[in-house]
Design an enzyme around this catalytic site. Structure first.
Site, PDB file in Angstrom:
ATOM      1  N   ASP A 229       0.831  -1.202   0.000  1.00  0.00           N
ATOM      2  CA  ASP A 229       0.000   0.000   0.000  1.00  0.00           C
ATOM      3  C   ASP A 229       0.868   1.256   0.000  1.00  0.00           C
ATOM      4  O   ASP A 229       1.870   1.335   0.715  1.00  0.00           O
ATOM      5  CB  ASP A 229      -0.849  -0.027   1.281  1.00  0.00           C
ATOM      6  N   GLU A 289       1.069  -0.811  -5.226  1.00  0.00           N
ATOM      7  CA  GLU A 289       0.120   0.275  -5.511  1.00  0.00           C
ATOM      8  C   GLU A 289       0.953   1.431  -6.059  1.00  0.00           C
ATOM      9  O   GLU A 289       1.344   2.346  -5.345  1.00  0.00           O
ATOM     10  CB  GLU A 289      -0.626   0.742  -4.259  1.00  0.00           C
TER      11      GLU A 289
HETATM   12  C1  GLC Z   1      -4.041   3.347  -0.422  1.00  0.00           C
HETATM   13  C2  GLC Z   1      -5.300   2.540  -0.253  1.00  0.00           C
HETATM   14  C3  GLC Z   1      -6.383   3.461   0.220  1.00  0.00           C
HETATM   15  C4  GLC Z   1      -5.964   4.041   1.556  1.00  0.00           C
HETATM   16  C5  GLC Z   1      -4.595   4.711   1.448  1.00  0.00           C
HETATM   17  C6  GLC Z   1      -4.017   4.995   2.804  1.00  0.00           C
HETATM   18  O1  GLC Z   1      -4.163   4.312  -1.399  1.00  0.00           O
HETATM   19  O2  GLC Z   1      -5.622   1.879  -1.436  1.00  0.00           O
HETATM   20  O3  GLC Z   1      -7.618   2.823   0.315  1.00  0.00           O
HETATM   21  O4  GLC Z   1      -6.908   4.958   1.993  1.00  0.00           O
HETATM   22  O5  GLC Z   1      -3.657   3.903   0.783  1.00  0.00           O
HETATM   23  O6  GLC Z   1      -3.585   3.803   3.406  1.00  0.00           O
END
Ligand code: GLC
Ligand code: CA
Length: 571
Positions: A229, A289
């Site tokens: 993440d 991500e």
């Molecule tokens: C990423 C996740 C999202 C979350 C953010 C903070 O972007 O996909 O859902 O709010 O990280 O952890």
């Protein structure tokens, strides 16, 4: 142009042979590909998938109970978004213990059961690793804030303010300043996301060690990898240089900023390498991500020596406005040519659902099928999002008091938050779409009556039936698994056409990305097929294909896939 047409019969689902442990690090084909290169990944948002104990919130036993559905669909790996103990300020992305399961979702035993149920069906389970920040309720942060000399003080980023002001102008993506003053020690801590999500200090070797150990903890429990993440924000400029302010305001009314001093710092790649070498100890896979603005940035996430992420997600396509064959062709061509194994995504829990983004109100299901055929027939791996396969649409809150996601509360009405794309999975047409016997935490959209698993399983023309056929082909056809991507008709503004080619195998994919019928023509002779024979594999046509002469009539937003074979022995 075409010699003849043969409709093929039923499609068979492919089966993986050897047990999981043995195959994990071994290539699965003659090309040396790893299991994840042939796999279809499926993102599950646990709050919303299936509620086994009827409290309105999905849970691990719910997910375990749907393994046959996932297997039958053609899923090989599930990525479960965070199910660790959490105060749920950011619905699990605020982790208060990285090595346990939130009781709301079940127990560690339930988790082991889920992994075992998945394994029985050759499905791998991946977790979501929130690397950038913990919850403010994590014991590390509780200790960190207790005093300036606490053991964990330097596990987070603490700084003095400038008089009564925060240390610099960095903004939180979920609010105003990224700094929060803690009166106890009169210092500010840094949080790129909510104040309840303090950033971990990855410059501290103790943090790095603890976090790498977390991954080991789960690998030992049978987890096949992680989706990492928010990797972009792992590091900040230690000098805390102000970010350049750009003209204009964002949708929260804040000044636009060039986040050059708190995002995508080169040190991120050192951490990716360490996470990777730890993953390699267990034959595990890392999905990133990775929000990138161009293909070169995406390339960087694989690592110069292919020693970072195996699967950095190409999230760029999710930002495309409208459907333009030209835009997709250029992008796919560039990603494909970048020399790595692409990872395509069209939607997730942070983005308006693909069905809603592309819908035109007339051809919605056709468009959903067309987009599925687009990203599921490319060279690379795909990461699907639950519900995409049944054409689930966004169900945004209608008023501010309905909003659950804090972003929506903050940005209402311009930013409605992410609730709309996180609604319960639509299993059938009974109350709450069969997700739960009680009112779910988010409401299902009215379209659940037609777009649900049970109804669509009965309908050979449903979005779900189309996905199942597509995924079956994707597992079975060597050209789709191994083949090169060869673009055809590169100046066609409406129809995206390409061939996937592997040795003697070739599959033609024709996608009408426009709202009007198109006549597609293509010359396959440069590929060595002077008088090719096409055998239909799959189409989304409403009418039977008749009266074919020298052009293929493509209905609006339709899909045509065929196997190409030479008519004579000469190729
Ligand atoms: C990423 C996740 C999202 C979350 C953010 C903070 O972007 O996909 O859902 O709010 O990280 O952890
Ligand atoms: Ca539940």
């Amino acid at each position: 142009m075409f010699k003849g047409w043969i409709a093929t019969g039923a499609l068979a689902l492919c089966c993986m042979a050897a047990p999981l442990a043995e195959t994990q690090q071994k290539p699965v084909d003659a090309e040396g590909h790893q299991w994840w290169q042939h796999a279809v990944f499926y993102e599950v948002y646990p709050r919303s998938f299936a509620d086994s104990n009827n409290d309105g919130i999905g849970d691990l036993n719910g997910i375990a109970s749907k393994m046959d559905y996932l297997k039958d669909l053609g899923v090989d790996a599930v990525w479960i978004t965070p199910c660790f103990p959490s105060p749920q300020v950011d619905f699990g992305y605020d982790v208060s213990n990285y090595e346990a399961i939130d009781p709301m979702y079940g127990t560690m035993k339930d988790f082991d059961h889920l992994v075992a149920e998945a394994k029985k069906r050759n499905i791998r389970v991946l977790m979501d690793f929130v690397v950038n920040h913990s919850s403010d309720q994590h014991k590390w942060f509780q200790d960190s804030k207790s005093s300036k000399t606490a053991e964990h003080r330097d596990w987070y980023i603490w700084r003095d303010g400038k008089g009564n002001e925060p240390p610099n102008n960095w903004l939180s993506t979920f609010g105003l300043s990224a700094w929060k003053l803690d009166p106890k020690t009169n210092q500010y801590y840094y949080h790129y996301f909510y104040p309840e999500q303090p950033d971990l200090n990855w410059r501290n070797p103790a943090v790095e060690k603890a976090m790498l150990d977390v991954t080991r903890f789960w690998y030992k429990r049978g987890v096949a990898g992680f989706r990492l993440d928010a990797v972009d924000t792992l590091f900040e400029d230690p000098k805390l240089t102000d970010n350049p302010v750009l003209p204009g305001k964002d949708k929260f009314g804040r000044p636009n900023m060039d986040e050059k001093y708190n995002k995508k710092l080169p040190e991120v790649h050192d951490v990716m390498r360490k996470l990777r070498s730890t993953a390699d100890e267990y034959g595990s896979v890392l999905i990133g991500e990775t929000w990138t603005s161009n293909v070169s940035e995406l390339k960087d996430y694989y690592g110069e020596k292919n020693d970072e992420l195996q699967m950095p997600m190409d999230l760029m396509m999710t930002g495309f406005k409208g459907l333009s064959a030209d835009q997709y062709r250029k992008h796919i061509g560039a990603v494909d040519a970048a020399g790595h194994w692409p990872v395509y995504v069209i939607t997730n829990h942070d983005i308006v659902r693909s069905y809603t983004r592309y819908a035109d109100g007339v051809h919605n299901d056709d468009i959903a099928k067309m987009m599925a055929a687009l990203y599921l027939t490319l060279r690379g791996t795909v990461v699907m999002y639950y519900g995409e396969e049944i054409g689930m649409e966004n169900n945004d809150p209608k008023s501010k008091d309905e909003v659950q996601d804090p972003i929506g509360k903050l940005g209402w009405p311009l930013e409605k938050g992410r609730d709309g794309e996180r609604t319960p999975m639509q299993w059938n047409d009974s109350a709450n779409a069969g997700f739960s016997k009680v009112k779910p935490w988010l409401p299902v959209p009215a379209t659940y009556e037609t777009h649900n698993v049970v109804s669509e399983q009965k309908d050979g023309n449903s979005v779900l039936s189309f996905y199942r056929q597509l995924l079956a082909l994707r597992h079975k056809e060597p050209a789709l698994l191994e083949g090169n991507y060869v673009a055809l008709n590169e100046s066609d503004p409406n129809v995206l056409t390409y061939v996937r080619r592997y040795k003697d195998e070739a599959i033609l994919v024709v996608l009408n990305m426009s709202a009007t019928e198109q006549k597609a023509q293509f010359d396959l002779s440069p590929l060595g097929f002077s008088s090719p024979r096409l055998s239909i594999l799959l189409t989304s046509f409403h009418k039977p294909l008749t009266g074919m002469t020298d052009a293929l009539p493509m209905e609006p937003y339709s899909v045509f896939m065929a196997k190409i074979s030479p008519t004579s022995a000469g190729k």
